[in-house]
Structure formats: C-alpha cells, structure tokens
Design a protein around this motif. Structure first.
Motif, PDB file in Angstrom:
ATOM      1  N   LEU A 158       0.816  -1.211   0.000  1.00 45.22           N
ATOM      2  CA  LEU A 158       0.000   0.000   0.000  1.00 45.22           C
ATOM      3  C   LEU A 158       0.854   1.267   0.000  1.00 45.22           C
ATOM      4  O   LEU A 158       0.428   2.318  -0.483  1.00 45.22           O
ATOM      5  N   ARG A 161       1.455   1.909  -3.530  1.00 45.79           N
ATOM      6  CA  ARG A 161       0.225   2.425  -4.134  1.00 45.79           C
ATOM      7  C   ARG A 161      -0.004   3.893  -3.759  1.00 45.79           C
ATOM      8  O   ARG A 161      -0.374   4.717  -4.595  1.00 45.79           O
ATOM      9  N   ASP A 162       0.243   4.222  -2.496  1.00 52.14           N
ATOM     10  CA  ASP A 162       0.068   5.611  -2.054  1.00 52.14           C
ATOM     11  C   ASP A 162       1.030   6.554  -2.771  1.00 52.14           C
ATOM     12  O   ASP A 162       0.674   7.688  -3.090  1.00 52.14           O
ATOM     13  N   ASP A 175      -7.932  10.774 -13.326  1.00 53.90           N
ATOM     14  CA  ASP A 175      -8.496   9.981 -12.220  1.00 53.90           C
ATOM     15  C   ASP A 175      -7.324   9.368 -11.448  1.00 53.90           C
ATOM     16  O   ASP A 175      -6.912   8.233 -11.706  1.00 53.90           O
ATOM     17  N   GLN A 177      -6.772   8.055  -8.489  1.00 52.96           N
ATOM     18  CA  GLN A 177      -6.893   6.773  -7.781  1.00 52.96           C
ATOM     19  C   GLN A 177      -6.932   5.605  -8.762  1.00 52.96           C
ATOM     20  O   GLN A 177      -6.373   4.538  -8.499  1.00 52.96           O
ATOM     21  N   LEU A 178      -7.613   5.809  -9.880  1.00 53.61           N
ATOM     22  CA  LEU A 178      -7.628   4.746 -10.889  1.00 53.61           C
ATOM     23  C   LEU A 178      -6.233   4.545 -11.473  1.00 53.61           C
ATOM     24  O   LEU A 178      -5.773   3.409 -11.644  1.00 53.61           O
ATOM     25  N   ASP A 181      -4.066   2.549  -9.163  1.00 52.25           N
ATOM     26  CA  ASP A 181      -4.362   1.118  -9.230  1.00 52.25           C
ATOM     27  C   ASP A 181      -3.835   0.496 -10.520  1.00 52.25           C
ATOM     28  O   ASP A 181      -3.323  -0.630 -10.518  1.00 52.25           O
ATOM     29  N   GLN A 182      -3.965   1.227 -11.612  1.00 56.10           N
ATOM     30  CA  GLN A 182      -3.459   0.702 -12.886  1.00 56.10           C
ATOM     31  C   GLN A 182      -1.941   0.529 -12.835  1.00 56.10           C
ATOM     32  O   GLN A 182      -1.400  -0.478 -13.305  1.00 56.10           O
ATOM     33  N   ILE A 184      -0.015   0.055 -10.216  1.00 49.64           N
ATOM     34  CA  ILE A 184       0.444  -1.025  -9.338  1.00 49.64           C
ATOM     35  C   ILE A 184       0.099  -2.376  -9.950  1.00 49.64           C
ATOM     36  O   ILE A 184       0.817  -3.367  -9.744  1.00 49.64           O
ATOM     37  N   VAL A 185      -0.951  -2.429 -10.743  1.00 49.50           N
ATOM     38  CA  VAL A 185      -1.234  -3.656 -11.492  1.00 49.50           C
ATOM     39  C   VAL A 185      -0.084  -3.950 -12.457  1.00 49.50           C
ATOM     40  O   VAL A 185       0.416  -5.082 -12.528  1.00 49.50           O
ATOM     41  N   LEU A 212      -0.312   4.474 -19.995  1.00 48.69           N
ATOM     42  CA  LEU A 212      -1.355   4.779 -19.013  1.00 48.69           C
ATOM     43  C   LEU A 212      -1.249   6.230 -18.539  1.00 48.69           C
ATOM     44  O   LEU A 212      -2.268   6.888 -18.296  1.00 48.69           O
TER      45      LEU A 212
ATOM     46  N   GLY B 189      -0.855  -8.858 -13.039  1.00 48.52           N
ATOM     47  CA  GLY B 189      -0.878  -7.857 -11.980  1.00 48.52           C
ATOM     48  C   GLY B 189      -2.238  -7.769 -11.314  1.00 48.52           C
ATOM     49  O   GLY B 189      -2.342  -7.594 -10.095  1.00 48.52           O
ATOM     50  N   GLN B 193      -3.030  -8.228  -7.363  1.00 46.39           N
ATOM     51  CA  GLN B 193      -3.791  -7.244  -6.594  1.00 46.39           C
ATOM     52  C   GLN B 193      -4.990  -7.879  -5.909  1.00 46.39           C
ATOM     53  O   GLN B 193      -5.329  -7.531  -4.774  1.00 46.39           O
TER      54      GLN B 193
END
Lengths: 219, 219
Positions: A158, A161-162, A175, A177-178, A181-182, A184-185, A212, B189, B193
């Motif tokens: 996390l 991610r942060d 976006d 937050q999206l 997530d993308q 970190i994926v 991205l 990924g 997750q």
C-alpha cells in the motif's frame, strides 16, 4: 506494521544481497560498529532464507542454525515461526521498497518520477538475486488471509500504491486513484512475468506505464 | 506439457469448484459414467489441495487420504511429490485457462475478445474460491527454476500470451508482440492485486487494457 523498522534493514530481503545474511553478520551492524545481536541475526537469516527458498521450504531449525542462535532463543524471541515470518518481512520491508522507491523523489516532474520507479523495477527484476517480490511471495504462499505476515505484506504494498496516487495527483491525472491502481497492477504484473519468464519484451511494463500516463494526461 | 489433459479436468483447480475434489469423486467421471480411478482421484485431490492450501503446506499423506488412495499407490503412480505437483497442475491447466480464455473466440472483433478475457478475469478474481492463479502460485512458491511444475506453469501462461499476440495481430496493433506482453503484465498484476487486496478500483485492469489497446490503435 506494528514494529519500527530497525536500522539494520539494509540487507537480506533486498534481493541484491540475498545471500548476505546467512554467513555475513556485518550487514545489520553497518554504520553502528556493533555486531548484531541474536534477534537481528534471526531477522536477517529468516528474511534471506524465506526469500531465496520459500517460506514453507525453510524450517526454524535452518533459520536458527544460519543465525548461529539456538532454536530455544528463536522461540523466546518470536514465539512462533509465523511471527518470525511476519517480523522478518517487516524488518526488511523498507529495504525492499528502497529497491525502486526513492525516499525523496526530488523536484522531478511526477511523470518522470513514476517512470523512474519502473526503470528501477526493471533493474531489480533483471538482477541475479531476484526471486520475486517478497511481499507478493508471502501473500501468495500463505493461504491463510489472517496470517500476520500477510498484513505486513499488504501494508508495504500500500505504500507503493500511495506513492503512485500522490504522484498521479501532483501530475493532474484525470483519475488519480484509478491511475494508481493501474500502475500497481502493471508493477506487480511485471514482477510475475519476471518470475515466470514468459515475456519477450523487457520494456513491456515501462511502455505500458507510459501509455497509461498518456491516457490520463500526465505529461 | 507432456501429457494429454484428461476429460476429468473440469474440477478442482478451476477455483470455482475448489472444494470438490476432496470429497466428491464424481467430477472426473462426469459425462463418462465411470467412477474415476486412483490416478485421477490423486490428480484431482492434489490440484484442489495445492491450490487451496499451498504446495508446501500439503503433504502427500493428506493428498493420498483425500483421494482415498494409499500412499504406496501414490508413489507407484507418480514417483514423487514433485511429479504429482507437476502432473496435477497439467491435468487441470485447461480448466484454469477455461476460466477466462474461450476455446473459440468466435467472430467478435479482436478488441472485444481481449476485453472479454479481462471481464472474465474480473469475475474469477471476485469469486469466493479465488486463491490466485495456480500457475503463478506454483512458480512463486517453488524456488527451484528446474522444478518440473514450473515448466508446466510457464507453458500454460504462454498459451494466454499467444492468444493475446494472435488477437493483437488480428486487431492490427502497432506492435503486437509488445501489446501481448503488456496485456499479460496487466492480467497477472490484476491477479496479484486481488490476492493482496491492495487495489481500490475493481476496473483497474480492464480500463488499463482498454487504454493499452487504444495506444496501439486496436479499435
């Protein structure tokens, strides 16, 4: 993460110095002039062995022996193997993050900082000692979602991610937050691909991250 | 993959029916009218147990007992636990792929077929029985790159990569091989997750895949 990360967290689980802990007791004492005590030696040996050989494959006998500590002392210090797994991951977590996440990203534009994280990831996965991400390995191997080490693994992941989310916000992503997530994926997928050896193009993760960022207007 | 996948490969490792093999011996006989023999029962029980509990955590005693077969028979059939791990993964690999990869994608445009794979992935990772990808779990847990099960895992993962590459070519991607690698990075990924529970947005992988298709002109 309930425990403070010790100053000796620069060694075993980092993947670059994966074989250091079992014989070399100097790492934890670096900069202090003190030889590490039994507790630190156990943390170092455990992180190193669990990372290189897997958690299930390594017993407390081997960890104790590698640390030059009696099994009784191991149990006095940690109570159980599960706790040793969790605390050794915690003690070395910052060193793992340090492989790809700079403590201070400086003044570089957010896009450049994000791409630098992926370049560092590429160097890590290409290194001889790379055996996957210790956080992912731990979560994958320990089927019990309530295992204490799984929470440690999640907490460190996390943090990455942060960092992505903060950089995405600073970069005015459509976006954030999206995008976090993308990213970190892509980050974790690149690690899996490196472990499995199924990719052909070493630049897949970096170019995906760049695409991205483009899609969200982070120039 | 040296072995033909048996007709009974529809059960344990699929993640949707993860608890079927240990008690229910009917799965492998579905459609044939025959009860599965000891070998098939061992393959089913092994795939189920290794997936749910992890390879290192499950001994051959438990697999044999769950299959209702003596340990001696297990060794006669497979020779070693390592071989049982490899063959049980191989026997159920097609069922795992079937979770997200249709045998025949039909006439839908390549972009739609690729996005359908990611939608199926989303359903799989959201299911109660999901415990990660059996191929990734196997490669992660078995530190020895020469373990026979790691080759099986890699071969199945390459089938997914090849599907992405074929669809990318048919969709006239600017660089189909790079797109295939990027898509499998996102795919794996997303699995990580889901295992770690660190993402906030369930649509991260699908939107990332769509953005990568856009970037390569696959409309």
């Amino acid at each position: 993460m309930g425990r403070a990360v010790t100053s000796g967290a620069s060694s075993a689980a980092s993947g670059n110095t994966g074989s250091a802990a079992s014989g070399d007791t100097g790492s934890a004492a670096a900069g202090t002039g003190h030889a590490p005590g039994p507790r630190q030696r156990l943390l170092d040996a455990a992180a190193d062995l669990f990372y290189r050989q897997g958690i299930g494959a390594v017993g407390v006998d081997l960890v104790s022996k590698s640390a030059g500590v009696s099994k009784r002392t191991m149990y006095q210090q940690f109570g159980s193997k599960d706790q040793l797994v969790a605390e050794s991951l915690d003690a070395h977590g910052m060193a793992v993050l340090g492989q790809y996440l700079p403590a201070d990203g400086g003044d570089a534009p957010p896009r450049q900082q994000i791409l630098a994280i992926f370049r560092a990831l590429g160097r890590w996965t290409a290194s001889d000692k790379f055996r996957g991400c210790p956080f992912v390995n731990t979560a994958t191997e320990l089927a019990d979602p309530g295992h204490p080490a799984r929470q440690v693994a999640r907490d460190y992941k996390l943090r990455l991610r942060d960092s992505f989310a903060r950089l995405a916000e600073r970069g005015r992503a459509a976006d954030p937050q999206l995008l976090a997530d993308q990213l970190i994926v892509v980050f974790d997928g690149a690690i899996v691909q490196a472990v499995m050896g199924t990719g052909r193009r070493a630049d897949a993760a970096q170019t995906a991250a760049a695409a991205l960022l483009d899609a969200q207007g982070v120039g």
